[in-house]
Design a protein around this motif. Structure first.
Motif, PDB file in Angstrom:
ATOM      1  N   TYR A 154      50.771  36.526  37.421  1.00  0.00           N
ATOM      2  CA  TYR A 154      49.560  36.040  38.095  1.00  0.00           C
ATOM      3  C   TYR A 154      49.765  35.886  39.604  1.00  0.00           C
ATOM      4  CZ  TYR A 154      48.002  34.945  33.360  1.00  0.00           C
ATOM      5  OH  TYR A 154      47.636  35.033  32.042  1.00  0.00           O
ATOM      6  N   GLU A 155      50.805  36.512  40.141  1.00  0.00           N
ATOM      7  CA  GLU A 155      51.174  36.311  41.545  1.00  0.00           C
ATOM      8  C   GLU A 155      50.091  36.736  42.526  1.00  0.00           C
ATOM      9  OE1 GLU A 155      54.983  37.135  39.212  1.00  0.00           O
ATOM     10  OE2 GLU A 155      52.943  37.967  39.317  1.00  0.00           O
ATOM     11  N   ARG A 156      49.187  37.630  42.122  1.00  0.00           N
ATOM     12  CA  ARG A 156      48.136  38.134  43.017  1.00  0.00           C
ATOM     13  C   ARG A 156      46.728  37.843  42.490  1.00  0.00           C
ATOM     14  NH1 ARG A 156      48.911  43.171  45.597  1.00  0.00           N
ATOM     15  NH2 ARG A 156      47.554  44.105  44.048  1.00  0.00           N
TER      16      ARG A 156
ATOM     17  N   TRP B 284      40.112  32.865  48.426  1.00  0.00           N
ATOM     18  CA  TRP B 284      41.426  33.415  48.088  1.00  0.00           C
ATOM     19  C   TRP B 284      42.308  33.499  49.325  1.00  0.00           C
ATOM     20  CZ3 TRP B 284      44.632  37.353  49.486  1.00  0.00           C
ATOM     21  CH2 TRP B 284      45.634  37.738  48.580  1.00  0.00           C
TER      22      TRP B 284
ATOM     23  N   TYR C   3      49.480  28.930  51.221  1.00  0.00           N
ATOM     24  CA  TYR C   3      50.542  29.138  50.232  1.00  0.00           C
ATOM     25  C   TYR C   3      51.701  29.923  50.840  1.00  0.00           C
ATOM     26  CZ  TYR C   3      52.728  31.022  45.956  1.00  0.00           C
ATOM     27  OH  TYR C   3      53.610  31.384  44.968  1.00  0.00           O
TER      28      TYR C   3
ATOM     29  N   SER D  35      49.900  42.088  38.629  1.00  0.00           N
ATOM     30  CA  SER D  35      51.162  42.188  39.347  1.00  0.00           C
ATOM     31  C   SER D  35      51.868  43.493  38.998  1.00  0.00           C
ATOM     32  CB  SER D  35      52.064  41.004  38.993  1.00  0.00           C
ATOM     33  OG  SER D  35      51.444  39.785  39.342  1.00  0.00           O
TER      34      SER D  35
ATOM     35  N   CYS E 137      44.128  42.904  40.611  1.00  0.00           N
ATOM     36  CA  CYS E 137      45.066  41.852  41.037  1.00  0.00           C
ATOM     37  C   CYS E 137      46.192  41.631  40.041  1.00  0.00           C
ATOM     38  CB  CYS E 137      44.325  40.545  41.296  1.00  0.00           C
ATOM     39  SG  CYS E 137      43.423  39.882  39.876  1.00  0.00           S
TER      40      CYS E 137
ATOM     41  N   ARG F 230      45.707  31.614  50.073  1.00  0.00           N
ATOM     42  CA  ARG F 230      46.913  32.430  50.191  1.00  0.00           C
ATOM     43  C   ARG F 230      47.611  32.196  51.526  1.00  0.00           C
ATOM     44  NH1 ARG F 230      49.535  35.067  46.014  1.00  0.00           N
ATOM     45  NH2 ARG F 230      51.484  35.546  47.040  1.00  0.00           N
TER      46      ARG F 230
ATOM     47  N   TRP G 144      49.348  31.340  40.763  1.00  0.00           N
ATOM     48  CA  TRP G 144      50.209  32.266  41.507  1.00  0.00           C
ATOM     49  C   TRP G 144      51.689  32.010  41.249  1.00  0.00           C
ATOM     50  CZ3 TRP G 144      47.160  31.535  46.701  1.00  0.00           C
ATOM     51  CH2 TRP G 144      46.005  32.317  46.666  1.00  0.00           C
TER      52      TRP G 144
END
Length: 248
Positions: free
Chosen positions: A89-91, A46, A53, A137, A135, A50, A84
């Motif tokens: 689902y951003e996190r 992850w 990203y 959002s 996780c 991240r 993401w």
């Protein structure tokens, strides 16, 4: 691995994460549940994804060519990154936790349930596969979804450290100019002020690969940098947990 233009900017952190993952895989699993021994694998995957990203989409530190290179060579989890980009689902901690085939009754993981919608007994629950504390959002979710260094915003940490180093360099140049002016006018230097608390130690020594925050001020600054992406998040998770323990 052959470097392309710009990849050397990411290489130290990606290499440090790869070494961290290798060390965790080699560690003894004594005293751990079978699923818990796999937490570092999901969490480092992850954080590595991240990091790339955020460097591309949030901080604009790398080109699309470098970003595509990382995806093509599977240095990041492309499926996770794709999620993401979708609202809600951003996190997301892992694509595993939203696959209803992996859970009873066709549901998803407890970590996808917002803390405000959990029962008191579920507030400290973690996904058994990834170790994620939450996780979903939105405001009120934990800043660090894993509760350890794998949940840090590594890109924000690096950007904050670079900003700090730039400020220190500018300060050094100003001091040299002032010292030169004093010398030219025949005055003596006063040395460092005893009240100057803006030292390098405030942010801690630069760790290998510039990965972990290592200093409270750097951690705070990196959270401010990350807030530009995540918006304002509070510590409701920790606050509610404390209330449960104290019975308030």
């Amino acid at each position: 691995m052959q470097y392309i233009l710009g990849f050397n900017y990411l290489a130290p952190v990606l290499s440090a994460l790869e070494n961290e993952l290798r060390d965790k895989v080699r560690e003894s699993n004594a005293g751990k549940r079978n699923t818990e021994s796999m937490w570092p694998v999901h969490q480092i995957n992850w954080q590595r994804s991240r990091y790339v990203y955020d460097m591309y989409y949030t901080h604009h530190k790398i080109s699309k060519k470098v970003y595509d290179y990382c995806i093509k060579n599977k240095l990041v989890d492309a499926a996770l990154i794709a999620k993401w980009k979708k609202t809600g689902y951003e996190r997301l901690c892992s694509t595993y936790v939203i696959n209803s085939n992996n859970y009873k009754f066709g549901t998803t993981s407890i970590c996808r349930v917002p803390l405000k919608d959990r029962s008191p007994e579920q507030l400290t629950a973690q996904d058994p596969t990834t170790g994620c504390r939450g996780c979903a959002s939105g405001v009120g979710q934990p800043r660090n979804i894993f509760g350890n260094k794998y949940g840090q915003n590594l890109a924000a940490v690096q950007v904050a450290r670079e900003k700090r180093m730039e400020e220190l360099e500018q300060k050094r140049l100003r001091e040299e100019e002032e010292e030169a002016e004093r010398a030219a006018s025949g005055g003596g230097g006063d040395g460092d002020s005893e009240t100057d608390d803006d030292s390098d130690d405030d942010y801690g020594p630069t760790p290998s690969g510039g990965v972990w925050a290592s200093g409270s001020k750097l951690q705070e600054e990196s959270e401010r940098v990350a807030a530009g992406e995540d918006g304002e998040e509070d510590d409701t998770h920790e606050h509610q947990s404390k209330k449960l323990k104290t019975g308030e």
